[in-house]
Design an enzyme around this catalytic site. Sequence first.
Site, PDB file in Angstrom:
ATOM      1  N   TYR A   1       8.441  22.776 -84.603  1.00 40.80           N
ATOM      2  CA  TYR A   1       9.593  23.309 -85.327  1.00 40.80           C
ATOM      3  C   TYR A   1      10.805  23.433 -84.404  1.00 40.80           C
ATOM      4  O   TYR A   1      11.915  23.013 -84.758  1.00 40.80           O
ATOM      5  CB  TYR A   1       9.226  24.664 -85.923  1.00 40.80           C
ATOM      6  CG  TYR A   1      10.254  25.230 -86.878  1.00 40.80           C
ATOM      7  CD1 TYR A   1      10.514  24.609 -88.093  1.00 40.80           C
ATOM      8  CD2 TYR A   1      10.941  26.405 -86.580  1.00 40.80           C
ATOM      9  CE1 TYR A   1      11.445  25.142 -88.985  1.00 40.80           C
ATOM     10  CE2 TYR A   1      11.860  26.936 -87.455  1.00 40.80           C
ATOM     11  CZ  TYR A   1      12.115  26.302 -88.662  1.00 40.80           C
ATOM     12  OH  TYR A   1      13.036  26.833 -89.529  1.00 40.80           O
TER      13      TYR A   1
ATOM     14  N   THR B   1      12.156  33.823 -97.385  1.00 41.46           N
ATOM     15  CA  THR B   1      12.151  32.591 -98.171  1.00 41.46           C
ATOM     16  C   THR B   1      10.707  32.123 -98.331  1.00 41.46           C
ATOM     17  O   THR B   1       9.764  32.843 -97.989  1.00 41.46           O
ATOM     18  CB  THR B   1      12.969  31.497 -97.470  1.00 41.46           C
ATOM     19  OG1 THR B   1      12.291  31.109 -96.263  1.00 41.46           O
ATOM     20  CG2 THR B   1      14.362  31.987 -97.128  1.00 41.46           C
TER      21      THR B   1
ATOM     22  N   LYS C   1      14.596  21.651 -84.486  1.00 38.48           N
ATOM     23  CA  LYS C   1      15.819  22.454 -84.575  1.00 38.48           C
ATOM     24  C   LYS C   1      16.709  22.279 -83.339  1.00 38.48           C
ATOM     25  O   LYS C   1      17.937  22.281 -83.451  1.00 38.48           O
ATOM     26  CB  LYS C   1      15.477  23.928 -84.792  1.00 38.48           C
ATOM     27  CG  LYS C   1      14.810  24.210 -86.133  1.00 38.48           C
ATOM     28  CD  LYS C   1      15.655  23.734 -87.312  1.00 38.48           C
ATOM     29  CE  LYS C   1      15.058  24.133 -88.653  1.00 38.48           C
ATOM     30  NZ  LYS C   1      15.866  23.678 -89.802  1.00 38.48           N
TER      31      LYS C   1
ATOM     32  N   SER D   1      18.055  27.369 -86.986  1.00 38.36           N
ATOM     33  CA  SER D   1      17.150  28.504 -86.863  1.00 38.36           C
ATOM     34  C   SER D   1      17.385  29.141 -85.506  1.00 38.36           C
ATOM     35  O   SER D   1      18.013  28.537 -84.624  1.00 38.36           O
ATOM     36  CB  SER D   1      15.699  28.014 -86.968  1.00 38.36           C
ATOM     37  OG  SER D   1      14.777  29.007 -86.574  1.00 38.36           O
TER      38      SER D   1
END
Length: 280
Positions: free
Chosen positions: A149, A184, A153, A136
């Site tokens: 998050y 998404t 990543k 990401s």
Amino acid sequence: MKKDKVWMITGAGRGMGVDIAKAALAAGFKVVATGRNTDKVAEALGDGENLLITRLDVTKSADAVSAAKAAIDRFGRIDVLVNNAASFYAGYFEELTPEQMDRQLQTSLIGPMNVTRAVLPGMRKQRSGQIITISSTAGLVGFEFGAAYAASKFGVEGWMQSMQAEVEPFGIDTIVVNPGFFRTELLTEASTNFAENPIADYDERRAKQMLFWKGYNGQQSGDPAMLAQALITISNQEKPPRRFIAGADAISTAEQVIATLQQQINAYRELSSSLSYSNR
């Protein structure tokens, strides 16, 4: 383009994984589509001679071993692994519980490691393969409300870069993909989890963050079907890139990261260069 390649894709029951699986099948490849809910994968992809659907919870190493074995039993090999399955725990770090942090890391960092560990022996034996891991822009720069998050990543980035040097002698390539905002299911209620330990000092800022993240679902500019086609193109290159920055917004973020890092280097270049024993 070799038509007999076998692609194994995690998280193929929804979101970007569905598009990647469909693109690989349309290109004539054999596809091992995995997910925790195989009924959902089958509903998204249907069936076919070139498609194997198998259960895989990436947080369970035994599942990863079983899925890799099923792929080899059916198709004889795995040429391309796409580590796509992920989750999103959003919130200020202090408000995230340790359990939420663990779940984020288990799915988005340890999960890809589990699957890759299960697939690597076969790739080493055949002396070829590709490991494509969806990272990401949060793997390039951290952001407010995204500590969990981004931590997962950033971990993916270091792991993949380090592993490349280890597996390259066996003819195996690693590719890190850094998407920007793609439309998404990552921001849907089924995929996004918010911090569970509210602290009053964060109330005002948290309210604004929640409004943004909930409102942005379905508004992302990136088309996951086009990204899936781009991955097919990259995979088919004789020398695929080690990194693919995916999306105009991702390019802008990456360029800002480069500029900021250069500014930080220049600001303290003299002090940083004076730290050796010879300068005592």
